[in-house]
Design a protein around this motif. Structure first.
Motif, PDB file in Angstrom:
ATOM      1  N   ARG A  59       0.763  -0.977   0.008  1.00 27.08           N
ATOM      2  CA  ARG A  59      -0.065   0.032   0.064  1.00 27.08           C
ATOM      3  C   ARG A  59       0.829   1.284  -0.006  1.00 27.08           C
ATOM      4  O   ARG A  59       0.522   2.071  -0.723  1.00 27.08           O
ATOM      5  CB  ARG A  59      -0.831  -0.028   1.137  1.00 27.08           C
ATOM      6  CG  ARG A  59      -1.864   0.996   1.097  1.00 27.08           C
ATOM      7  CD  ARG A  59      -2.992   0.889   2.177  1.00 27.08           C
ATOM      8  NE  ARG A  59      -3.032  -0.566   2.527  1.00 27.08           N
ATOM      9  CZ  ARG A  59      -3.455  -1.356   3.634  1.00 27.08           C
ATOM     10  NH1 ARG A  59      -4.095  -0.894   4.424  1.00 27.08           N
ATOM     11  NH2 ARG A  59      -3.312  -2.673   3.578  1.00 27.08           N
ATOM     12  N   GLU A  89       2.235   1.744  -3.610  1.00 24.84           N
ATOM     13  CA  GLU A  89       1.312   2.373  -4.354  1.00 24.84           C
ATOM     14  C   GLU A  89       1.253   3.760  -4.242  1.00 24.84           C
ATOM     15  O   GLU A  89       0.671   4.349  -5.161  1.00 24.84           O
ATOM     16  CB  GLU A  89      -0.133   1.596  -4.288  1.00 24.84           C
ATOM     17  CG  GLU A  89       0.113   0.008  -4.804  1.00 24.84           C
ATOM     18  CD  GLU A  89      -1.006  -0.747  -4.542  1.00 24.84           C
ATOM     19  OE1 GLU A  89      -1.920  -0.214  -3.744  1.00 24.84           O
ATOM     20  OE2 GLU A  89      -1.099  -2.072  -4.772  1.00 24.84           O
ATOM     21  N   GLU A  90       1.186   4.333  -3.014  1.00 22.75           N
ATOM     22  CA  GLU A  90       0.800   5.792  -2.631  1.00 22.75           C
ATOM     23  C   GLU A  90       2.113   6.612  -3.073  1.00 22.75           C
ATOM     24  O   GLU A  90       1.910   7.730  -2.976  1.00 22.75           O
ATOM     25  CB  GLU A  90       0.390   5.977  -1.159  1.00 22.75           C
ATOM     26  CG  GLU A  90      -0.942   5.138  -0.759  1.00 22.75           C
ATOM     27  CD  GLU A  90      -1.280   5.342   0.391  1.00 22.75           C
ATOM     28  OE1 GLU A  90      -0.866   5.548   1.406  1.00 22.75           O
ATOM     29  OE2 GLU A  90      -2.663   4.732   0.673  1.00 22.75           O
ATOM     30  N   LYS A  91       3.237   5.996  -3.053  1.00 17.33           N
ATOM     31  CA  LYS A  91       4.628   6.660  -3.215  1.00 17.33           C
ATOM     32  C   LYS A  91       4.652   7.430  -4.565  1.00 17.33           C
ATOM     33  O   LYS A  91       4.121   6.878  -5.449  1.00 17.33           O
ATOM     34  CB  LYS A  91       5.536   5.871  -2.875  1.00 17.33           C
ATOM     35  CG  LYS A  91       7.199   6.547  -2.993  1.00 17.33           C
ATOM     36  CD  LYS A  91       8.059   5.806  -2.695  1.00 17.33           C
ATOM     37  CE  LYS A  91       9.515   6.361  -2.519  1.00 17.33           C
ATOM     38  NZ  LYS A  91      10.692   5.249  -2.661  1.00 17.33           N
ATOM     39  N   TYR A 126       2.353   7.364  -9.470  1.00 15.08           N
ATOM     40  CA  TYR A 126       2.282   6.914  -8.222  1.00 15.08           C
ATOM     41  C   TYR A 126       2.566   5.521  -8.434  1.00 15.08           C
ATOM     42  O   TYR A 126       2.767   4.878  -9.550  1.00 15.08           O
ATOM     43  CB  TYR A 126       0.925   6.881  -7.803  1.00 15.08           C
ATOM     44  CG  TYR A 126       0.336   8.011  -7.372  1.00 15.08           C
ATOM     45  CD1 TYR A 126       0.825   8.844  -6.131  1.00 15.08           C
ATOM     46  CD2 TYR A 126      -0.504   9.059  -7.992  1.00 15.08           C
ATOM     47  CE1 TYR A 126       0.262   9.864  -5.596  1.00 15.08           C
ATOM     48  CE2 TYR A 126      -0.913  10.276  -7.849  1.00 15.08           C
ATOM     49  CZ  TYR A 126      -0.382  10.686  -6.427  1.00 15.08           C
ATOM     50  OH  TYR A 126      -0.775  11.851  -6.098  1.00 15.08           O
ATOM     51  N   SER A 179       1.322   2.965  -7.999  1.00 15.99           N
ATOM     52  CA  SER A 179       0.081   2.116  -8.659  1.00 15.99           C
ATOM     53  C   SER A 179       0.247   2.097 -10.080  1.00 15.99           C
ATOM     54  O   SER A 179      -0.705   1.560 -10.922  1.00 15.99           O
ATOM     55  CB  SER A 179      -1.202   2.725  -8.115  1.00 15.99           C
ATOM     56  OG  SER A 179      -1.170   3.828  -8.396  1.00 15.99           O
TER      57      SER A 179
END
Length: 100
Positions: free
Chosen positions: A21, A24-26, A41, A43
């Protein structure tokens, strides 16, 4: 399996999900030739694209700009993959089929 081992596996699974998670947010930045900067991102959702307007002198520069944009996006995607492999290898021990 004994309860201690099951708890250890559950804990590791939770940590892996949290790490995934976070990845994916980085936000990753890819660049190419000082002309294009992209932010993507983990993701693999594109957040923004910035083009140095001084790099475009004529319509003929559009082919070069398109190639540069592709290179910048690929740069960002490669950074995402490298980071994901590095982070997740802590949990997978580098075993094939368990990472990204």
């Amino acid at each position: 399996m004994n309860p201690a081992m099951i708890n250890k596996i559950k804990k590791m699974q939770k940590e892996m999900m949290e790490a995934q998670r976070a990845l994916e947010e980085k936000l990753y930045t890819g660049t190419s030739g000082g002309v294009v900067e992209v932010k993507v991102y983990g993701s693999k959702e594109v957040e923004s694209i910035k083009i140095n307007k001084d790099a475009i002198e004529s319509v003929d520069d559009l082919d070069l700009l398109e190639d540069t944009l592709v290179a910048a996006l690929n740069d960002a995607m490669n950074k995402i993959d490298e980071d994901a492999n590095k982070v997740m290898s802590k949990y997978t021990g580098g075993m094939p089929g368990f990472g990204f």
